[in-house]
Scaffold this motif. Structure first.
Motif: not given
Length: 411
Positions: A188-191, A276-282, A299-316
């Motif tokens: 269960l990871t945001n992409k 992506g599949n991240v949704s925020l309210e208010n 924003f990003f400090k609230n997550y473990d963040l993965v930056l994958n330049w090979f697949t051009k995808e961010i994982l949160l």
């Protein structure tokens, strides 16, 4: 690219992360230098074929600082996905790096200049060697705010694009690897898919209610939150006029070559924000006329963040709840102008303080002559710390005035 607006602990909004555009896209069609820039930004490789290294980092002003090894010596660099590599003029001279070419650049306040581009033959991070990577040579002391960081350069996306990077903000550890399988990624990871600029900088699409803005920079060189374009604001408010909003006016940013121009910055509480599949309210979102729109470490400090330049995808990977649903302020921002603490930006309905006032004293601290260490303390920790009320003295038209200010919730 190099500096954006930094929101400093409840009090002032001082300085944006310098945005140093390496070229204007139109130059790609006409300029030999622009073609050289593109080639240099895509150059480089990693010496090791298989790798998985962990390196510590520290926070300064809410930004990520790494130890970098060049020619057997260690230097402090900011990690900055919103920028290409950059090094100070002093370090370039020490390393005897000659310009390959020069190219026009524009900072975050639309000020133009020419900067040199160099090739760094070997740069080490945690024992991992990056070879033949391009960098901009910049005067990092010209900005008082960058000077407070005490850094020698920037690690940018043109270097980072050669690997997969995982950021553990809570433990302040970065993992650099060539294999996504070597990382522990929950199911269960945001992409978030991303595209890249020529420098390798990741850009994503944002949707606010029914309005989409493309090309928002994923900017780990910013300690701010979500800042978008005023064009998006105009469309959004036209379609959704009941969204809560406020604004400030004045100078709220600084570029590589100095303070910006006076302008309005709008702030709203967006009912719905998605990417992506991240949704925020208010969520509080800011809008300004800038070279670029960004999302930063706030924003990003609230997550473990993965930056994958090979697949051009961010994982949160969720760690803490991101909550930026209120805007509380004493109503003004300030800047360092010729060693004086000057009110440079005020929120609407601010009656006591005016743009151009010199701040003489806040509480018991005297700022009659602003010292460099005082300014760096303000940049790092804010002007007014953990208080709901404060006494302040200012100088206006050669008259000393005193007020008691109270923090107000605007959104």
């Amino acid at each position: 690219m190099i500096y954006k607006i930094v929101l400093l602990k409840n009090t002032i909004e001082t300085m944006k992360k310098l945005l140093l555009s390496t070229f204007v896209m139109l130059l790609l069609l006409t300029s030999c230098s622009a073609l050289k820039t593109v080639k240099l930004m895509k150059s480089g490789e990693i010496e090791q074929e298989e790798f998985n290294v962990k390196i510590p980092f520290e926070y300064r002003l809410g930004m990520i600082i790494l130890k970098v090894n060049i020619s057997g010596e260690e230097y402090d660099f900011i990690l900055d996905t919103g920028a290409p590599n950059a090094i100070s003029k002093e370090l370039a001279k020490k390393l005897e790096l000659s310009n390959i070419f020069e190219q026009k650049v524009i900072d975050s306040q639309s000020e133009e200049s020419k900067l040199g581009f160099v090739l760094i033959k070997k740069l080490g991070l945690g024992g991992l060697n990056f070879l033949n990577t391009g960098a901009v040579v910049a005067d990092l002391k010209q900005s008082k705010e960058v000077g407070c960081l005490r850094i020698d350069g920037f690690i940018g996306s043109n270097l980072m694009r050669k690997a997969i990077w995982k950021f553990d903000y809570q433990n302040q550890i970065i993992t650099i690897t060539n294999s996504i399988e070597s990382l522990s990624i929950p199911k269960l990871t945001n992409k978030i898919p991303f595209l890249t600029m020529i420098t390798g900088t990741p850009i994503i699409d944002f949707t606010l209610n029914d309005v989409t803005q493309k090309g928002v920079i994923v900017d780990l060189g910013s300690n701010g939150g979500i800042s978008l374009s005023k064009k998006t604001y105009n469309t959004l408010m036209k379609n959704n006029p009941s969204i809560p909003q406020t604004y400030s006016f004045g100078i709220s940013g600084s570029g590589l070559y100095g303070l910006g121009k006076a302008d309005s910055i709008y702030h709203i509480k967006a009912p719905s924000v998605s990417f992506g599949n991240v949704s925020l309210e208010n969520t509080i979102v800011s809008f300004a006329n800038e070279v670029a729109s960004t999302i930063g470490n706030q924003f990003f400090k609230n997550y473990d963040l993965v930056l994958n330049w090979f697949t051009k995808e961010i994982l949160l990977i969720n760690k803490t709840e991101y909550n930026n649903s209120t805007l509380s302020t004493f109503g003004f921002s300030c800047s360092n102008q010729e060693n004086q603490l000057i009110v440079s930006n005020i929120y609407k309905n601010m009656e006591e303080i005016k743009v151009g006032d010199q701040i003489l004293q806040v509480g018991k601290i005297n700022y009659n002559k602003l010292l460099p260490e005082q300014w760096c303390e303000i940049v790092e920790n804010g002007l007014i710390k953990e208080k709901e009320e404060v006494k302040i003295s200012i100088l206006r038209d050669n008259k000393k005035l005193s007020f008691t200010l109270r923090k107000e919730k605007l959104l």
